[in-house]
Write a protein that holds these residues in place. Structure first.
Motif, PDB file in Angstrom:
ATOM      1  N   THR A  81       0.837  -1.216   0.000  1.00 63.11           N
ATOM      2  CA  THR A  81       0.000   0.000   0.000  1.00 63.11           C
ATOM      3  C   THR A  81       0.864   1.254   0.000  1.00 63.11           C
ATOM      4  O   THR A  81       0.609   2.210  -0.742  1.00 63.11           O
ATOM      5  N   VAL A  82       1.893   1.267   0.851  1.00 62.05           N
ATOM      6  CA  VAL A  82       2.816   2.409   0.882  1.00 62.05           C
ATOM      7  C   VAL A  82       3.494   2.572  -0.468  1.00 62.05           C
ATOM      8  O   VAL A  82       3.619   3.696  -1.000  1.00 62.05           O
ATOM      9  N   LEU A  83       3.923   1.451  -1.052  1.00 61.10           N
ATOM     10  CA  LEU A  83       4.583   1.493  -2.359  1.00 61.10           C
ATOM     11  C   LEU A  83       3.649   2.055  -3.421  1.00 61.10           C
ATOM     12  O   LEU A  83       4.054   2.882  -4.244  1.00 61.10           O
ATOM     13  N   ALA A  84       2.381   1.644  -3.397  1.00 61.38           N
ATOM     14  CA  ALA A  84       1.417   2.122  -4.395  1.00 61.38           C
ATOM     15  C   ALA A  84       1.188   3.622  -4.260  1.00 61.38           C
ATOM     16  O   ALA A  84       1.193   4.362  -5.265  1.00 61.38           O
ATOM     17  N   LEU A  85       0.987   4.079  -3.015  1.00 59.33           N
ATOM     18  CA  LEU A  85       0.736   5.512  -2.806  1.00 59.33           C
ATOM     19  C   LEU A  85       1.950   6.347  -3.208  1.00 59.33           C
ATOM     20  O   LEU A  85       1.823   7.387  -3.876  1.00 59.33           O
ATOM     21  N   ALA A  86       3.131   5.903  -2.806  1.00 58.09           N
ATOM     22  CA  ALA A  86       4.347   6.660  -3.130  1.00 58.09           C
ATOM     23  C   ALA A  86       4.608   6.652  -4.630  1.00 58.09           C
ATOM     24  O   ALA A  86       5.020   7.669  -5.208  1.00 58.09           O
ATOM     25  N   THR A  87       4.369   5.513  -5.278  1.00 57.19           N
ATOM     26  CA  THR A  87       4.594   5.427  -6.724  1.00 57.19           C
ATOM     27  C   THR A  87       3.629   6.334  -7.476  1.00 57.19           C
ATOM     28  O   THR A  87       4.010   7.009  -8.438  1.00 57.19           O
ATOM     29  N   ALA A  88       2.360   6.337  -7.048  1.00 58.42           N
ATOM     30  CA  ALA A  88       1.370   7.208  -7.695  1.00 58.42           C
ATOM     31  C   ALA A  88       1.756   8.677  -7.527  1.00 58.42           C
ATOM     32  O   ALA A  88       1.666   9.471  -8.478  1.00 58.42           O
ATOM     33  N   ALA A  89       2.186   9.049  -6.300  1.00 59.01           N
ATOM     34  CA  ALA A  89       2.599  10.444  -6.064  1.00 59.01           C
ATOM     35  C   ALA A  89       3.808  10.804  -6.915  1.00 59.01           C
ATOM     36  O   ALA A  89       3.878  11.899  -7.493  1.00 59.01           O
ATOM     37  N   ARG A  90       4.762   9.886  -6.996  1.00 63.03           N
ATOM     38  CA  ARG A  90       5.955  10.140  -7.819  1.00 63.03           C
ATOM     39  C   ARG A  90       5.567  10.288  -9.285  1.00 63.03           C
ATOM     40  O   ARG A  90       6.019  11.213  -9.976  1.00 63.03           O
ATOM     41  N   PHE A  91       4.721   9.377  -9.779  1.00 62.15           N
ATOM     42  CA  PHE A  91       4.317   9.434 -11.193  1.00 62.15           C
ATOM     43  C   PHE A  91       3.627  10.754 -11.515  1.00 62.15           C
ATOM     44  O   PHE A  91       3.934  11.403 -12.518  1.00 62.15           O
ATOM     45  N   TYR A  92       2.698  11.170 -10.642  1.00 60.45           N
ATOM     46  CA  TYR A  92       1.975  12.421 -10.897  1.00 60.45           C
ATOM     47  C   TYR A  92       2.934  13.607 -10.913  1.00 60.45           C
ATOM     48  O   TYR A  92       2.884  14.460 -11.812  1.00 60.45           O
ATOM     49  N   THR A  93       3.819  13.667  -9.939  1.00 56.21           N
ATOM     50  CA  THR A  93       4.702  14.828  -9.800  1.00 56.21           C
ATOM     51  C   THR A  93       5.689  14.918 -10.959  1.00 56.21           C
ATOM     52  O   THR A  93       5.872  15.989 -11.548  1.00 56.21           O
ATOM     53  N   VAL A  94       6.319  13.791 -11.297  1.00 56.50           N
ATOM     54  CA  VAL A  94       7.316  13.861 -12.371  1.00 56.50           C
ATOM     55  C   VAL A  94       6.644  14.057 -13.725  1.00 56.50           C
ATOM     56  O   VAL A  94       7.219  14.696 -14.625  1.00 56.50           O
ATOM     57  N   SER A  95       5.428  13.539 -13.911  1.00 54.31           N
ATOM     58  CA  SER A  95       4.707  13.772 -15.173  1.00 54.31           C
ATOM     59  C   SER A  95       4.369  15.249 -15.305  1.00 54.31           C
ATOM     60  O   SER A  95       4.481  15.832 -16.388  1.00 54.31           O
ATOM     61  N   TRP A  96       3.932  15.855 -14.197  1.00 55.06           N
ATOM     62  CA  TRP A  96       3.666  17.300 -14.207  1.00 55.06           C
ATOM     63  C   TRP A  96       4.931  18.068 -14.562  1.00 55.06           C
ATOM     64  O   TRP A  96       4.896  19.009 -15.371  1.00 55.06           O
ATOM     65  N   LEU A  97       6.042  17.676 -13.966  1.00 52.79           N
ATOM     66  CA  LEU A  97       7.308  18.342 -14.254  1.00 52.79           C
ATOM     67  C   LEU A  97       7.675  18.201 -15.723  1.00 52.79           C
ATOM     68  O   LEU A  97       8.138  19.157 -16.356  1.00 52.79           O
ATOM     69  N   GLY A  98       7.487  17.000 -16.274  1.00 49.19           N
ATOM     70  CA  GLY A  98       7.809  16.789 -17.675  1.00 49.19           C
ATOM     71  C   GLY A  98       7.006  17.696 -18.587  1.00 49.19           C
ATOM     72  O   GLY A  98       7.544  18.325 -19.503  1.00 49.19           O
ATOM     73  N   GLU A  99       5.700  17.778 -18.352  1.00 42.89           N
ATOM     74  CA  GLU A  99       4.840  18.632 -19.177  1.00 42.89           C
ATOM     75  C   GLU A  99       5.185  20.103 -18.988  1.00 42.89           C
ATOM     76  O   GLU A  99       5.253  20.873 -19.960  1.00 42.89           O
ATOM     77  N   ARG A 100       5.425  20.511 -17.728  1.00 48.44           N
ATOM     78  CA  ARG A 100       5.691  21.920 -17.430  1.00 48.44           C
ATOM     79  C   ARG A 100       7.017  22.381 -18.036  1.00 48.44           C
ATOM     80  O   ARG A 100       7.096  23.437 -18.685  1.00 48.44           O
ATOM     81  N   VAL A 101       8.061  21.582 -17.845  1.00 44.26           N
ATOM     82  CA  VAL A 101       9.380  21.953 -18.355  1.00 44.26           C
ATOM     83  C   VAL A 101       9.378  21.964 -19.883  1.00 44.26           C
ATOM     84  O   VAL A 101       9.963  22.857 -20.509  1.00 44.26           O
ATOM     85  N   THR A 102       8.709  20.987 -20.497  1.00 46.90           N
ATOM     86  CA  THR A 102       8.643  20.956 -21.958  1.00 46.90           C
ATOM     87  C   THR A 102       7.920  22.186 -22.492  1.00 46.90           C
ATOM     88  O   THR A 102       8.347  22.784 -23.490  1.00 46.90           O
ATOM     89  N   THR A 103       6.843  22.559 -21.843  1.00 51.04           N
ATOM     90  CA  THR A 103       6.125  23.775 -22.255  1.00 51.04           C
ATOM     91  C   THR A 103       7.025  25.002 -22.146  1.00 51.04           C
ATOM     92  O   THR A 103       7.051  25.852 -23.051  1.00 51.04           O
ATOM     93  N   ASP A 104       7.763  25.100 -21.045  1.00 49.41           N
ATOM     94  CA  ASP A 104       8.669  26.236 -20.857  1.00 49.41           C
ATOM     95  C   ASP A 104       9.756  26.262 -21.936  1.00 49.41           C
ATOM     96  O   ASP A 104      10.109  27.329 -22.454  1.00 49.41           O
TER      97      ASP A 104
END
Length: 623
Positions: free
Chosen positions: A107-130
């Motif tokens: 459960t901890v692994l799932a929550l942490a992985t989901a949080a990591r995926f969301y955050t780094v995906s946001w970063l990827g989209e944001r940095v690419t846009t910039d």
């Protein structure tokens, strides 16, 4: 009409940084190029911290799982096997606790992985846009020299394809690299905790896999850059041909151009296949060597269990940690391939960002004096201008000219005389090597480029119509103009009637490059755009050349009204359009050879008189 002298770029400063298509920065030997992305990553430290925290939690949960399995095997199954009567007591309770712990870890692994995926995906989209914003903003500030030496398709390829590769790295690969690095280090530590002897052996074997991975990694990077270049070349070719499709079809070159494009994309395919083969080889070597080493060590471990040197739980834990380490190495080799491609993409984008415009605004620009009621004054003081491609021949030579506020001056002469070059210099698309150009007494090199060009309205011979409706195309002359002002400008340019006849009037989409309009209609849109801007200086480059007789009469009348209160410079090949100019300048070989009114120049019997005789002969004879 477009002058032949405009075909080559120039500036008075050191030559502009070569365009990306003709100048490549030195190849770098590693993915260190990715450091160039740091300025785009720096604003998002908080998001990186959150992603890193989630990453640590997920890695810790992953590394805790093998330890739980060891407990389950040794204290659960092991005790159950050795003490059958205890199955209903200690063993079952321990197994229950171990499985609850495993579920909690999952459960901890799932929550942490989901949080990591969301955050780094946001970063990827944001940095690419910039990055896309920064590259495009940089490109549109370049001087015409850049666009004459760089294919548009290549620039678009860099803004789209290359930034997509960077998005994959920022949004996925960096996270995967950090995650697998943590798993590799943590797994390695736990391997030594479990069995130092077996761990030493497996590490020694794994070190032997590094050399081929490095060798093939460098080859993959080079092939990745080559592959991206070939795709950019194909994109540039396609863009050029699609923009010239009427000409291609008129000369029945469809099959020829299709074959050229086919050869180009086939070349890109072959380069991509070389890259894919190299990456496949890299992956195969990494997997075979890594897992071969692991299998060998596990064989040794099996013998150790048989000999009583370690427990079954220890071996199980060792196997899981070895799998984690092996998986991390495999994932890191995969990430390295993506990073190599992204390094090539970053290198190409940084090249584009490193290009410096030959024409730049001064650090402390001067201001123009308040606008006079009758327009602006314009002066050329001993201007000499040479194109680098023809350094032996001056496009303009020691040219001196004074144009008074409110004056209408026509510039005529044979092709190649330097007429359009004058307009290029007035707009400061290029700077002369010698002399100065003054607008209202201020050297234009001391003006901010927006100030200078904001004071000038131009109607080019080759009208640009944007993929928008008629209202927005005219409003391009002044972005804050009201609809009523746009319509008023259209009326002055004799464009209102034909726009009103369009299916939805001013809201009608004009098609890409204005394909739904005739040449004369496009010209009147351009005139309306210039009139809406209401500048003190108006440049007309054969503004009525594409009009029929009736439209020319209407537009000429509108232009004469528009010239009131402003200075006007007209380039004309059709002398009928300039007979009423205050002054006519006749140019030849970059020099002013005659000056006067239509009547005085005809009486002079020089170049203008010869041009007039050729153009008006038919008309005179018919009368």
């Amino acid at each position: 009409m477009t002058n032949s002298t405009t075909a080559s770029p120039v500036n008075s400063k050191p030559a502009q940084t070569p365009a990306p298509s003709t100048a490549r920065v030195a190849e770098k030997g590693s993915i260190a190029t990715l450091r160039g992305l740091l300025p785009f990553l720096a604003p998002y430290k908080r998001q990186f911290f959150m992603a890193g925290l989630a990453l640590l939690v997920a890695a810790a949960a992953t590394l805790a799982i093998p330890a739980a399995f060891k407990q389950m095997i040794d204290l659960g199954f092991g005790s159950a096997a050795s003490v059958p009567g205890a199955v209903g007591d200690k063993s079952i309770k321990h197994v229950d606790l171990v499985f609850l712990a495993l579920f909690g870890l999952a459960t901890v692994l799932a929550l942490a992985t989901a949080a990591r995926f969301y955050t780094v995906s946001w970063l990827g989209e944001r940095v690419t846009t910039d990055i896309r914003d920064a590259v495009y903003s940089h490109v549109v500030k370049q001087s015409p020299e850049f666009f004459e030496t760089t294919q548009t398709g290549e620039v678009l390829s860099r803004i789209t394809t290359d930034t997509t590769l960077i998005q994959a790295v920022v949004g996925t690969s960096i996270s995967m690299a950090l995650r697998n690095s943590l798993l590799f280090i943590g797994g390695l530590v736990m391997l030594f905790v479990t069995s130092p002897k077996l761990s030493a052996i497996i590490i020694g074997l794994l070190v032997l896999t590094v050399l081929p991975i490095i060798i093939f990694g460098r080859r993959v990077r080079k092939l990745s850059r080559d592959s991206q270049d070939r795709v950019a070349d194909a994109s540039a070719m396609a863009g050029e041909i699609l923009n010239a499709m009427p000409t291609v079809q008129a000369f029945t070159h469809e099959k020829i151009e299709a074959n050229r494009f086919s050869a180009s994309v086939e070349g890109a395919f072959q380069t991509a296949m070389r890259r894919i083969r190299a990456r496949a080889m890299l992956t195969m070597i990494a997997i075979v060597l890594v897992f071969g080493a692991i299998v060998f060590v596990l064989w040794l471990g099996a013998h150790a269990v048989i000999n009583g040197e370690m427990t079954g739980g220890d071996l199980g834990q060792f196997i899981l940690y070895a799998s984690i380490v092996a998986g991390a190495i495999g994932a890191l080799s995969e990430v390295m391939g993506e990073a190599q491609r992204a390094a090539g993409a970053t290198e190409r984008l940084l090249e584009l960002m490193a290009v410096k415009s030959a024409i730049e605004a001064p650090a402390k620009p001067l201001a123009l004096p308040p606008r006079a009621a009758n327009g602006a004054s314009l002066s050329l003081d001993n201007v000499t201008f040479l194109y680098p491609s023809r350094p032996e021949s001056a496009a303009l030579s020691n040219l001196t000219l004074d144009i008074k506020p409110g004056e209408t001056v026509a510039v005529v002469g044979p092709s190649g005389a330097g007429k359009t070059t004058l307009f290029q210099l007035f707009l400061r698309f290029y700077d002369p090597q010698h002399g100065a150009i003054l607008l209202d007494g201020v050297d234009i090199r001391q003006l901010d480029l927006h100030t200078l060009r904001g004071a000038i309205g131009i109607v080019p011979q080759d009208t640009v119509i944007f993929s928008a409706n008629a209202m927005e195309n005219i409003r391009y002359g002044r972005a804050d103009a009201t609809d009523a002002e746009v319509i008023a400008a259209a009326r002055m340019a004799a464009a209102h009637e034909f726009i009103e006849r369009l299916p939805t009037g001013y809201q009608s989409f004009l098609g890409e490059r204005g394909v739904r309009l005739s040449g004369g209609q496009r010209q009147r849109i351009a005139i309306a755009r210039a009139l809406l801007k209401n500048p003190p200086l108006l440049l007309l480059d054969e503004a009525t050349s594409a009009l029929d007789a009736e439209s020319e009469r209407l537009v000429q009348s509108a232009l004469e009204a528009a010239m009131v209160g402003r200075t006007t410079v007209i380039i004309a090949h059709r002398l009928a359009t300039v007979q009423r100019a205050d002054r006519i300048i006749v140019m030849e070989d970059g020099k002013i050879v005659e000056t006067g009114t239509h009547a005085s120049l005809v009486a002079l019997g020089g170049i203008y008189a010869n041009l007039a005789a050729l153009q008006f002969h038919t008309g005179i004879a018919s009368h």
